[in-house]
Design an enzyme around this catalytic site. Structure first.
Site, PDB file in Angstrom:
ATOM      1  N   ALA A  85      68.644  76.978  35.258  1.00  0.00           N
ATOM      2  CA  ALA A  85      67.814  77.849  36.109  1.00  0.00           C
ATOM      3  C   ALA A  85      66.630  77.070  36.668  1.00  0.00           C
ATOM      4  N   ASP A 112      62.896  58.864  43.760  1.00  0.00           N
ATOM      5  CA  ASP A 112      63.630  59.476  42.649  1.00  0.00           C
ATOM      6  C   ASP A 112      64.062  58.485  41.574  1.00  0.00           C
ATOM      7  N   THR A 150      66.618  53.787  45.762  1.00  0.00           N
ATOM      8  CA  THR A 150      68.030  54.181  45.667  1.00  0.00           C
ATOM      9  C   THR A 150      68.242  55.613  45.161  1.00  0.00           C
ATOM     10  N   GLY A 193      69.438  59.947  53.197  1.00  0.00           N
ATOM     11  CA  GLY A 193      69.526  60.094  51.742  1.00  0.00           C
ATOM     12  C   GLY A 193      70.068  61.432  51.288  1.00  0.00           C
ATOM     13  N   SER A 196      68.654  59.271  43.397  1.00  0.00           N
ATOM     14  CA  SER A 196      69.222  59.839  42.172  1.00  0.00           C
ATOM     15  C   SER A 196      70.535  60.532  42.490  1.00  0.00           C
ATOM     16  N   HIS A 246      42.638  87.579  59.983  1.00  0.00           N
ATOM     17  CA  HIS A 246      43.112  88.875  59.493  1.00  0.00           C
ATOM     18  C   HIS A 246      44.047  89.494  60.523  1.00  0.00           C
ATOM     19  N   GLY A 254      73.823  47.569  48.571  1.00  0.00           N
ATOM     20  CA  GLY A 254      72.837  46.506  48.367  1.00  0.00           C
ATOM     21  C   GLY A 254      72.773  46.089  46.911  1.00  0.00           C
ATOM     22  N   GLU A 256      68.130  78.177  43.848  1.00  0.00           N
ATOM     23  CA  GLU A 256      68.313  78.184  45.313  1.00  0.00           C
ATOM     24  C   GLU A 256      69.788  78.438  45.661  1.00  0.00           C
ATOM     25  N   CYS A 311      68.375  63.925  50.390  1.00  0.00           N
ATOM     26  CA  CYS A 311      67.578  64.987  51.008  1.00  0.00           C
ATOM     27  C   CYS A 311      68.256  65.520  52.266  1.00  0.00           C
TER      28      CYS A 311
HETATM   29  P1  FAD Z   1      67.599  59.574  48.041  1.00  0.00           P
HETATM   30  O1  FAD Z   1      67.293  60.614  49.032  1.00  0.00           O
HETATM   31  O2  FAD Z   1      68.560  59.882  46.961  1.00  0.00           O
HETATM   32  O3  FAD Z   1      68.119  58.314  48.873  1.00  0.00           O
HETATM   33  C1  FAD Z   1      68.609  57.178  48.250  1.00  0.00           C
HETATM   34  C2  FAD Z   1      69.545  56.473  49.203  1.00  0.00           C
HETATM   35  O4  FAD Z   1      69.885  55.226  48.624  1.00  0.00           O
HETATM   36  C3  FAD Z   1      70.850  57.200  49.458  1.00  0.00           C
HETATM   37  O5  FAD Z   1      71.022  57.378  50.851  1.00  0.00           O
HETATM   38  C4  FAD Z   1      71.926  56.283  48.875  1.00  0.00           C
HETATM   39  O6  FAD Z   1      73.108  56.272  49.669  1.00  0.00           O
HETATM   40  C5  FAD Z   1      71.246  54.930  48.915  1.00  0.00           C
HETATM   41  N1  FAD Z   1      71.683  53.970  47.909  1.00  0.00           N
HETATM   42  C6  FAD Z   1      71.709  54.123  46.562  1.00  0.00           C
HETATM   43  N2  FAD Z   1      72.112  52.973  45.966  1.00  0.00           N
HETATM   44  C7  FAD Z   1      72.339  52.082  46.966  1.00  0.00           C
HETATM   45  C8  FAD Z   1      72.752  50.725  46.988  1.00  0.00           C
HETATM   46  N3  FAD Z   1      73.001  50.033  45.874  1.00  0.00           N
HETATM   47  N4  FAD Z   1      72.893  50.143  48.196  1.00  0.00           N
HETATM   48  C9  FAD Z   1      72.656  50.821  49.340  1.00  0.00           C
HETATM   49  N5  FAD Z   1      72.240  52.099  49.370  1.00  0.00           N
HETATM   50  C10 FAD Z   1      72.079  52.711  48.197  1.00  0.00           C
HETATM   51  N6  FAD Z   1      63.342  67.823  47.380  1.00  0.00           N
HETATM   52  C11 FAD Z   1      62.340  68.414  48.056  1.00  0.00           C
HETATM   53  O7  FAD Z   1      61.239  67.861  48.130  1.00  0.00           O
HETATM   54  N7  FAD Z   1      62.521  69.621  48.672  1.00  0.00           N
HETATM   55  C12 FAD Z   1      63.700  70.274  48.628  1.00  0.00           C
HETATM   56  O8  FAD Z   1      63.827  71.359  49.194  1.00  0.00           O
HETATM   57  C13 FAD Z   1      64.772  69.666  47.921  1.00  0.00           C
HETATM   58  N8  FAD Z   1      65.971  70.279  47.862  1.00  0.00           N
HETATM   59  C14 FAD Z   1      67.006  69.646  47.224  1.00  0.00           C
HETATM   60  C15 FAD Z   1      68.237  70.294  47.170  1.00  0.00           C
HETATM   61  C16 FAD Z   1      69.307  69.697  46.528  1.00  0.00           C
HETATM   62  C17 FAD Z   1      70.640  70.402  46.497  1.00  0.00           C
HETATM   63  C18 FAD Z   1      69.137  68.411  45.949  1.00  0.00           C
HETATM   64  C19 FAD Z   1      70.296  67.723  45.281  1.00  0.00           C
HETATM   65  C20 FAD Z   1      67.921  67.763  45.981  1.00  0.00           C
HETATM   66  C21 FAD Z   1      66.838  68.382  46.618  1.00  0.00           C
HETATM   67  N9  FAD Z   1      65.589  67.786  46.665  1.00  0.00           N
HETATM   68  C22 FAD Z   1      64.549  68.412  47.310  1.00  0.00           C
HETATM   69  C23 FAD Z   1      65.329  66.474  46.039  1.00  0.00           C
HETATM   70  C24 FAD Z   1      65.337  65.380  47.118  1.00  0.00           C
HETATM   71  O9  FAD Z   1      66.581  65.380  47.774  1.00  0.00           O
HETATM   72  C25 FAD Z   1      65.065  64.021  46.481  1.00  0.00           C
HETATM   73  O10 FAD Z   1      63.879  64.086  45.724  1.00  0.00           O
HETATM   74  C26 FAD Z   1      64.899  62.955  47.556  1.00  0.00           C
HETATM   75  O11 FAD Z   1      66.042  62.854  48.360  1.00  0.00           O
HETATM   76  C27 FAD Z   1      64.584  61.588  46.920  1.00  0.00           C
HETATM   77  O12 FAD Z   1      64.427  60.636  47.928  1.00  0.00           O
HETATM   78  P2  FAD Z   1      64.739  59.090  47.666  1.00  0.00           P
HETATM   79  O13 FAD Z   1      64.464  58.410  48.972  1.00  0.00           O
HETATM   80  O14 FAD Z   1      64.028  58.630  46.462  1.00  0.00           O
HETATM   81  O15 FAD Z   1      66.289  59.011  47.325  1.00  0.00           O
HETATM   82  P1  NAD Z   2      65.889  70.986  36.992  1.00  0.00           P
HETATM   83  O1  NAD Z   2      65.461  69.957  36.037  1.00  0.00           O
HETATM   84  O2  NAD Z   2      64.911  71.570  37.945  1.00  0.00           O
HETATM   85  O3  NAD Z   2      66.545  72.224  36.192  1.00  0.00           O
HETATM   86  C1  NAD Z   2      67.588  72.043  35.280  1.00  0.00           C
HETATM   87  C2  NAD Z   2      67.640  73.210  34.316  1.00  0.00           C
HETATM   88  O4  NAD Z   2      68.808  73.094  33.529  1.00  0.00           O
HETATM   89  C3  NAD Z   2      66.462  73.257  33.364  1.00  0.00           C
HETATM   90  O5  NAD Z   2      65.862  74.518  33.435  1.00  0.00           O
HETATM   91  C4  NAD Z   2      67.087  72.965  32.002  1.00  0.00           C
HETATM   92  O6  NAD Z   2      66.421  73.622  30.940  1.00  0.00           O
HETATM   93  C5  NAD Z   2      68.503  73.477  32.200  1.00  0.00           C
HETATM   94  N1  NAD Z   2      69.498  72.904  31.267  1.00  0.00           N
HETATM   95  C6  NAD Z   2      69.617  71.611  30.846  1.00  0.00           C
HETATM   96  N2  NAD Z   2      70.667  71.466  30.006  1.00  0.00           N
HETATM   97  C7  NAD Z   2      71.247  72.685  29.868  1.00  0.00           C
HETATM   98  C8  NAD Z   2      72.368  73.190  29.130  1.00  0.00           C
HETATM   99  N3  NAD Z   2      73.135  72.406  28.347  1.00  0.00           N
HETATM  100  N4  NAD Z   2      72.673  74.500  29.237  1.00  0.00           N
HETATM  101  C9  NAD Z   2      71.927  75.323  30.018  1.00  0.00           C
HETATM  102  N5  NAD Z   2      70.845  74.893  30.742  1.00  0.00           N
HETATM  103  C10 NAD Z   2      70.508  73.599  30.679  1.00  0.00           C
HETATM  104  O7  NAD Z   2      67.120  70.342  37.777  1.00  0.00           O
HETATM  105  P2  NAD Z   2      67.935  70.812  39.060  1.00  0.00           P
HETATM  106  O8  NAD Z   2      67.711  72.246  39.368  1.00  0.00           O
HETATM  107  O9  NAD Z   2      69.308  70.309  38.822  1.00  0.00           O
HETATM  108  O10 NAD Z   2      67.266  69.945  40.203  1.00  0.00           O
HETATM  109  C11 NAD Z   2      67.279  68.507  40.143  1.00  0.00           C
HETATM  110  C12 NAD Z   2      66.091  67.922  40.862  1.00  0.00           C
HETATM  111  O11 NAD Z   2      66.189  68.167  42.253  1.00  0.00           O
HETATM  112  C13 NAD Z   2      64.805  68.524  40.362  1.00  0.00           C
HETATM  113  O12 NAD Z   2      64.003  67.487  39.872  1.00  0.00           O
HETATM  114  C14 NAD Z   2      64.172  69.156  41.564  1.00  0.00           C
HETATM  115  O13 NAD Z   2      62.815  68.807  41.676  1.00  0.00           O
HETATM  116  C15 NAD Z   2      64.949  68.616  42.750  1.00  0.00           C
HETATM  117  N6  NAD Z   2      65.141  69.738  43.671  1.00  0.00           N
HETATM  118  C16 NAD Z   2      64.057  70.224  44.330  1.00  0.00           C
HETATM  119  C17 NAD Z   2      64.195  71.308  45.153  1.00  0.00           C
HETATM  120  C18 NAD Z   2      63.001  71.819  45.863  1.00  0.00           C
HETATM  121  O14 NAD Z   2      62.010  71.111  45.904  1.00  0.00           O
HETATM  122  N7  NAD Z   2      63.053  73.001  46.441  1.00  0.00           N
HETATM  123  C19 NAD Z   2      65.417  71.927  45.314  1.00  0.00           C
HETATM  124  C20 NAD Z   2      66.491  71.419  44.613  1.00  0.00           C
HETATM  125  C21 NAD Z   2      66.340  70.315  43.804  1.00  0.00           C
END
Ligand code: FAD
Ligand code: NAD
Length: 469
Positions: free
Chosen positions: A190, A317, A152, A42, A154, A449, A117, A196, A44
């Site tokens: 932010a 998601d 599926t 995914g 996000s 400690h 799917g 990150e 992730c």
């Molecule tokens: P996804 O991981 O999005 O998996 C969904 C899968 O469904 C995908 O492989 C896609 O190809 C497939 N799919 C979609 N539609 C179809 C379809 N119709 N048919 C077949 N396949 C399909 N979360 C954390 O907890 N820790 C982190 O450090 C973290 N860092 C992140 C950094 C970034 C840059 C980003 C973008 C996200 C990060 N996240 C983090 C968020 C995390 O990636 C998501 O919350 C997580 O992947 C959600 O899992 P999921 O299984 O719901 O969906």
């Molecule tokens: P986020 O929702 O965490 O942050 C988005 C930020 O954009 C908010 O602070 C919001 O106020 C701002 N924003 C929205 N519209 C704006 C505008 N027009 N102008 C300026 N600022 C605006 O979203 P993200 O950082 O894109 O991350 C997406 C998702 O991925 C989150 O839900 C997060 O949980 C997940 N994620 C998690 C991790 C982790 O767990 N370490 C790392 C990366 C992503």
């Protein structure tokens, strides 16, 4: 292999879908997992948690080598960063883990299908391979099953006026793979992604400006933590413009021009749009089936993650709640366990949230603002990293732990940490909340400690004004 019978077909092989598939197979179900991508894992694994953490680690080491060793009496001189090697290491980690997921599914007897799917009816998932040429019809097969789990995930949310061209104005996916360190990078948002990936490129030499709509970074986190984060990241050289609503970003020749309400236009070599993510549900046939989506497009689920349509479930998601990999996995496992036993449970008060900046930011449970809003009386304990021996030895003295306990029962309701290794430290707080511990339970637990977890013990002691140091 069409018309095969499965107990469960999972659409989506991210952390939600693939873990649910494995658990369902362990419980004796015949399972198929469908993903349109050739690599399972995914968002992730492919373009999220794992590659971002690989880059965060490498860039932090580069930063430490330049700026963090002098305090230990170690002189390094000028260092050289090989960006291509750094990116290749990240790709290698992703590849290794991707193969690992495929192996795990196979080992557990889960059949994997690569293709798109679509639910054509309850109990029927059509998989289109997408490998056919334009002139042929795509190869499609139908998997028949008792139940369907939608996992599926996000994708990055667009922003009106921001012209995503993937070349200079892109999302986190592009920012995980810039082939050159941008001289100037504008980050919109932010939140976790903005901070990150903004940190990664700032450490590698970019001049990073973060534009945030709210008056605080990491909105949603405990405000004390957000304020401290803002102060520390500013000190690292990242520029923040808060209360700044971005309305437009376009590419003009080799530059990007970004417009915000009430500000002069800003220019940069690259723009990273990070204003959140939106559920991925298009093309699944949900409208035709009558599966409800809420007004933000998330799949609405009821008891045990079942949608309004019997036999169709959703997790991760694409459903409401924090967009986190471990939330998706917990839900996936609870969902399939409930299919088997009628009971599956996720404790949403015990889902940690970690931002892997330096220092890290981590929290679990309620924030002070949430508790005050609900009229719950709280006692607060706080303790600083700078008063901890191990933090001094590590030369990591920034930050603090804040514990919120119910004033009458002493039950821990929230723990918020900013400081070195906060992402590891939070695990103790998650366990405490999961077991319904009081702050006194934490305070009376013996901690080795000198370690950073002693800061948690001291913060717990501070809830009752008994901190020793
Ligand atoms: P996804 O991981 O999005 O998996 C969904 C899968 O469904 C995908 O492989 C896609 O190809 C497939 N799919 C979609 N539609 C179809 C379809 N119709 N048919 C077949 N396949 C399909 N979360 C954390 O907890 N820790 C982190 O450090 C973290 N860092 C992140 C950094 C970034 C840059 C980003 C973008 C996200 C990060 N996240 C983090 C968020 C995390 O990636 C998501 O919350 C997580 O992947 C959600 O899992 P999921 O299984 O719901 O969906
Ligand atoms: P986020 O929702 O965490 O942050 C988005 C930020 O954009 C908010 O602070 C919001 O106020 C701002 N924003 C929205 N519209 C704006 C505008 N027009 N102008 C300026 N600022 C605006 O979203 P993200 O950082 O894109 O991350 C997406 C998702 O991925 C989150 O839900 C997060 O949980 C997940 N994620 C998690 C991790 C982790 O767990 N370490 C790392 C990366 C992503």
């Amino acid at each position: 292999m069409s018309n095969e019978d499965y107990d469960l077909v999972v659409i989506g092989g991210g952390p939600g879908g693939y873990e649910a598939s494995i658990r369902a197979a362990q419980l004796g179900m015949r399972v198929a997992c469908v993903d349109k991508n050739s690599m399972l894992g995914g968002t992730c694994l492919r373009v999220g948690c794992i590659p971002s953490k690989a880059l965060l680690e490498s860039s932090e080491l580069a930063h430490q080598a330049q700026h963090g060793l002098k305090i230990h009496g170690i002189e390094t001189g000028k260092i050289k960063i090989d960006l291509q090697a750094l990116l290749a290491r990240k790709e290698k980690i992703v590849g290794t883990l991707g193969q690992g997921v495929a192996h795990l599914l196979k080992k557990n007897g889960v059949d994997s299908f690569q293709g798109l799917g679509r639910i054509v009816a309850p109990g029927q998932v059509e998989v289109t391979s997408g490998t056919a040429s334009d002139t042929e019809e795509s190869a499609a097969q139908t998997l028949r099953c008792r139940r369907i789990l939608i996992a599926t995930g996000s994708s990055s949310a667009p922003l009106k006026g921001v012209d995503l061209d993937a070349e200079r104005i892109g999302t986190s996916t592009e920012a995980l793979a810039y082939d050159k360190v941008p001289k100037e990078l504008i980050v919109i948002g932010a939140g976790a992604i903005g901070l990150e990936l903004g940190s990664v490129w700032s450490r590698l030499g970019s001049k990073v400006t973060v534009l945030e709509y709210m008056d605080i970074v990491l909105p949603g986190m405990d405000p004390d933590i957000s304020r401290e984060a803002h102060k520390l990241f500013k000190r690292q050289g990242i520029t923040f413009k808060l209360k700044c609503r971005v309305t437009k970003a376009v590419q003009k020749r080799a530059k990007c021009v970004v417009s915000c309400d009430g500000e002069e236009d800003l220019t940069a070599d690259r723009v990273l749009l990070a204003v959140g993510r939106r559920p991925h549900t298009s093309g699944l046939g949900l409208d035709e089936l009558g599966v409800d989506l809420d007004k933000r497009g998330f799949v609405v689920v009821g008891k045990n993650f079942e949608t309004k349509v019997a036999g169709i479930y959703a997790i991760g998601d694409c459903t409401p709640g924090p967009m986190l990999a471990h939330k998706a996995s917990e839900e996936g496992i609870a969902c399939v366990e409930a299919m088997k036993s009628g009971y599956g449970h996720v404790n949403y008060d015990a889902i940690p949230n970690v931002v892997y900046t330096h220092p890290e930011v981590a929290s679990v449970g309620k924030t002070q603002a949430e508790l005050e809003k609900s009229g719950i009386p709280v006692k607060i304990g706080k303790f600083s990293f700078r008063a901890n021996g191990r933090a001094l030895a590590l030369a990591q003295i920034d930050g603090f732990v804040k514990i919120l306990a119910q004033a009458e029962t002493d039950r821990i309701l929230g723990v918020h940490i900013i400081g070195a290794r906060a992402g590891d430290l939070i695990a103790e707080a998650v366990t405490a909340i999961e077991f319904g511990a009081s702050s006194e339970d934490l305070a009376r637990t013996c901690h080795a400690h000198p370690t950073l977890p002693e800061i948690i013990k001291e913060a717990a002691l501070d809830v009752h004004g008994q901190a020793i140091h």
